[in-house]
Design an enzyme around this catalytic site. Sequence first.
Site, PDB file in Angstrom:
ATOM      1  N   ARG A 265       0.828  -1.226   0.000  1.00  0.00           N
ATOM      2  CA  ARG A 265       0.000   0.000   0.000  1.00  0.00           C
ATOM      3  C   ARG A 265       0.856   1.268   0.000  1.00  0.00           C
ATOM      4  NH1 ARG A 265      -2.724  -3.334   3.512  1.00  0.00           N
ATOM      5  NH2 ARG A 265      -4.980  -3.516   3.245  1.00  0.00           N
TER       6      ARG A 265
ATOM      7  N   ALA B 250      11.523   4.830   6.067  1.00  0.00           N
ATOM      8  CA  ALA B 250      10.414   5.143   6.990  1.00  0.00           C
ATOM      9  C   ALA B 250       9.641   3.853   7.261  1.00  0.00           C
ATOM     10  CB  ALA B 250       9.504   6.207   6.390  1.00  0.00           C
TER      11      ALA B 250
ATOM     12  N   ASP C  75      13.566   7.756   9.407  1.00  0.00           N
ATOM     13  CA  ASP C  75      12.485   8.022  10.366  1.00  0.00           C
ATOM     14  C   ASP C  75      12.444   6.944  11.444  1.00  0.00           C
ATOM     15  OD1 ASP C  75      10.114   9.506  11.182  1.00  0.00           O
ATOM     16  OD2 ASP C  75       8.955   7.769  10.504  1.00  0.00           O
TER      17      ASP C  75
ATOM     18  N   GLU D 179      14.432   2.452  19.507  1.00  0.00           N
ATOM     19  CA  GLU D 179      13.810   3.786  19.510  1.00  0.00           C
ATOM     20  C   GLU D 179      13.496   4.228  20.933  1.00  0.00           C
ATOM     21  OE1 GLU D 179      10.570   3.743  16.708  1.00  0.00           O
ATOM     22  OE2 GLU D 179      11.935   3.544  15.023  1.00  0.00           O
TER      23      GLU D 179
ATOM     24  N   HIS E 103      10.479   8.812  14.095  1.00  0.00           N
ATOM     25  CA  HIS E 103       9.364   7.898  13.791  1.00  0.00           C
ATOM     26  C   HIS E 103       8.039   8.677  13.688  1.00  0.00           C
ATOM     27  CE1 HIS E 103       8.044   3.409  14.151  1.00  0.00           C
ATOM     28  NE2 HIS E 103       7.254   4.058  13.310  1.00  0.00           N
TER      29      HIS E 103
ATOM     30  N   ALA F 138       6.395   9.176  10.620  1.00  0.00           N
ATOM     31  CA  ALA F 138       5.703   9.001   9.335  1.00  0.00           C
ATOM     32  C   ALA F 138       4.194   8.846   9.477  1.00  0.00           C
ATOM     33  CB  ALA F 138       6.292   7.817   8.579  1.00  0.00           C
ATOM     34  N   ALA F 139       3.759   8.109  10.499  1.00  0.00           N
ATOM     35  CA  ALA F 139       2.313   7.889  10.644  1.00  0.00           C
ATOM     36  C   ALA F 139       1.682   8.875  11.607  1.00  0.00           C
ATOM     37  CB  ALA F 139       2.068   6.471  11.127  1.00  0.00           C
TER      38      ALA F 139
END
Length: 322
Positions: free
Chosen positions: A152, A231, A257, A262, A281, A283-284
Amino acid sequence: MTIHVSVPDNVHQNAIDILQGAAGIRVTAPGLMERADLLEAIVDADAIIIRSGVKADAELIAAAPRLKAIARAGVGVDNVDLAAATANGIVVMNTPGGNTISTAEHTFGLMIALSRHIARGHQSLLEGRWERKALGGVELKGKTLGLIGLGRIGQAIALRAQAFEMRVIAHDPYLPPAVAAEIDVPLLSLPEVYARADYLSLHALATEETRGMINADAIAAMKDGVRIINASRGALIVSGDLAAALQSGKVAGAALDVYEQEPPPADHPLIGLPNVLHTPHLAASTADAQVTVAVEAAELIVDYLLNGVAANVCNPGTQSKS
Ligand code: MLT
């Protein structure tokens, strides 16, 4: 006994509202916590909703003997021990479509910002410098973008890159070639993508097969001056190998990203290199995506706990707890 759903991560309020509106469900939503507090908070939970901030490992699963379902508000379930969940009759579900566009847009933003030194230009101006010569960039038009993974998110990036007049190629051993043909993206072998790509963007899950795939050998097979964007998951890259290639100039730049750990440790080999652009992090992390994934996750939990219907199951075949 009421059903307890715990939300020990930063999940949008709309999810909490949906859970609170469901008959017979008690909700606690403490947000991200220290590990010891987390293990205590979920001790009588029937279900939890998490993002990537919570490690749902064997220890967490053992701490929640009533747990029947874990919903991941997001795509990656590499923070969930699927084997331990399956062994304990816990169904793990994710929300794969909700953050596609946000992740694709962030990836594209990284690609432009890397090419045009946007973060460095901003920083140097704040520090009183006017560095027009040192920060000259490159255009995207006419360059080849190689996508590792054409799911996707990869497909959404391909469409955007084509609008920028880039050539887009991809490697994806799982995608039916007809899907790639529909969006005019040739599916090639990994070595072919490495040999042709001016930009390489990673969109694969962290699996046995993909962990460490961007290592010294892979980088050696890439075009000189390639730019790498990640990412997806930090574990795909061997950080020391990429750092060496950035220092030698083999890789012209990288935009990251995600990190294997993390937040990354201060002595991470890629932090502080001038040709690396970082985001934490993000991206979303848009208002839009966080509403969508949170609502989807809450609906998955309600449907599973109240109606016994499981969707988007990441550990199919699990013998659910009665
Ligand atoms: C995901 O897997 O959905 C993204 O990395 C975002 C997140 O971890 O929340």
